[in-house]
Design an enzyme around this catalytic site. Structure first.
Site, mmCIF file in Angstrom:
data_model
loop_
_atom_site.group_PDB
_atom_site.id
_atom_site.type_symbol
_atom_site.label_atom_id
_atom_site.label_comp_id
_atom_site.label_asym_id
_atom_site.label_seq_id
_atom_site.Cartn_x
_atom_site.Cartn_y
_atom_site.Cartn_z
ATOM 1 N N SER A 1 -1.755 -0.376 -2.224
ATOM 2 C CA SER A 1 -2.197 -1.722 -2.588
ATOM 3 C C SER A 1 -3.680 -1.844 -2.261
ATOM 4 O O SER A 1 -4.180 -1.174 -1.339
ATOM 5 C CB SER A 1 -1.406 -2.784 -1.816
ATOM 6 O OG SER A 1 -1.996 -4.068 -1.979
ATOM 7 N N TYR B 1 2.241 -7.037 5.668
ATOM 8 C CA TYR B 1 2.124 -6.298 4.405
ATOM 9 C C TYR B 1 0.800 -5.527 4.342
ATOM 10 O O TYR B 1 0.785 -4.318 4.098
ATOM 11 C CB TYR B 1 2.238 -7.252 3.213
ATOM 12 C CG TYR B 1 2.200 -6.523 1.883
ATOM 13 C CD1 TYR B 1 3.335 -5.883 1.399
ATOM 14 C CD2 TYR B 1 1.031 -6.468 1.127
ATOM 15 C CE1 TYR B 1 3.311 -5.200 0.183
ATOM 16 C CE2 TYR B 1 0.997 -5.796 -0.074
ATOM 17 C CZ TYR B 1 2.135 -5.165 -0.553
ATOM 18 O OH TYR B 1 2.092 -4.482 -1.745
#
Length: 249
Positions: free
Chosen positions: A146, A165
């Site tokens: 990501s 995250y």
């Protein structure tokens, strides 16, 4: 892509989003790639297997697997090795996102994120590498990372809500470099690639960001990145690919 003729590719998180798109693109490749989809939602994979053309259907093997559980991963990979004999490509795509602040959230939630996003990559990569190295096969490990694994954006005056995250993806960025050094140091030419998308329309993205207000990519866009990196010659390795929606700030 010729080097992947009749190879076995394993894709985690294959029941929706980027994982499903990668499965479909691998099955469409003219190299007759055998694709194993791993996900907790087996019924979702079986539903779209039923809609595939007969040739693709015969090459798609959905298996129930929770990558956060080593026992579940071992059971899945034992089945793959027993039935198909090998793993040539691994795409670590499975990941979860939970809302909440690290300062106040229940400790079980960030633990779940770490267990899936970090340990899931570890469990699956170790099993795939073992298969590749034992056969002296120069396979390829791809990690769907990501852009949050490279920079945590400011949330202004509001407390951020992504808790573990972003940190989990930072860990994946570091793991990618460690794997590169290990694969080389252990005498293999197995490739490792991290693909770091920006905002992409998947189920884990909050609805607010999928509403059309923000530039956003589709799962097929990220799958095309995977297919590109797999198509590169053996002498070349894409270590990190950072992909953003056109028009993103």
């Amino acid at each position: 892509m010729e080097r992947w003729q009749d190879c076995v590719a394993v894709v985690t998180g294959a029941s929706s989003g980027i994982g499903e798109a990668i499965v479909k693109d691998l099955l469409k490749a003219k190299e007759n790639i055998i694709v194993v989809g791993l996900a907790r939602r087996l019924e979702r994979m079986e539903d779209y297997k039923a809609k595939l053309q007969s040739d693709q259907k015969s090459r798609f093997h959905p298996l129930e697997c929770d990558v956060s559980s080593k026992a579940s991963v071992d059971q899945a990979f034992d089945h793959i090795i027993c039935q198909l004999g090998r793993v040539d490509i691994l795409v670590n795509n499975a990941g979860i996102f939970k809302l909440g602040q690290l300062s106040t959230i229940d400790a079980e939630i960030p633990q779940q994120v770490l267990q899936t996003n970090v340990m899931g990559v570890f469990y699956c990569t170790q099993r795939a590498f073992k298969s590749m190295r034992e056969r002296q096969f120069d396979g390829h490990v791809v990690i769907i990372n990501s852009n949050l694994g490279h920079k945590i954006p400011s949330s202004g005056d509001q407390p951020p809500y992504m808790n573990m995250y972003g940190p989990s993806k930072y860990a994946v960025t570091a793991m990618t470099e460690l794997y590169r050094q290990e694969f080389k140091g252990l005498g293999t030419k197995i490739k490792i690639t991290s693909i770091s998308p920006g905002l992409t329309a998947t189920e884990i993205v909050p609805e607010e960001y999928r509403s059309g207000k923000y530039p956003i990519m589709q799962p097929e866009d990220i799958s095309s990145c995977v297919m590109f990196t797999l198509s590169t010659p053996a002498r070349m390795q894409i270590h990190e690919m950072l992909v953003e929606p056109n028009g993103a700030p």
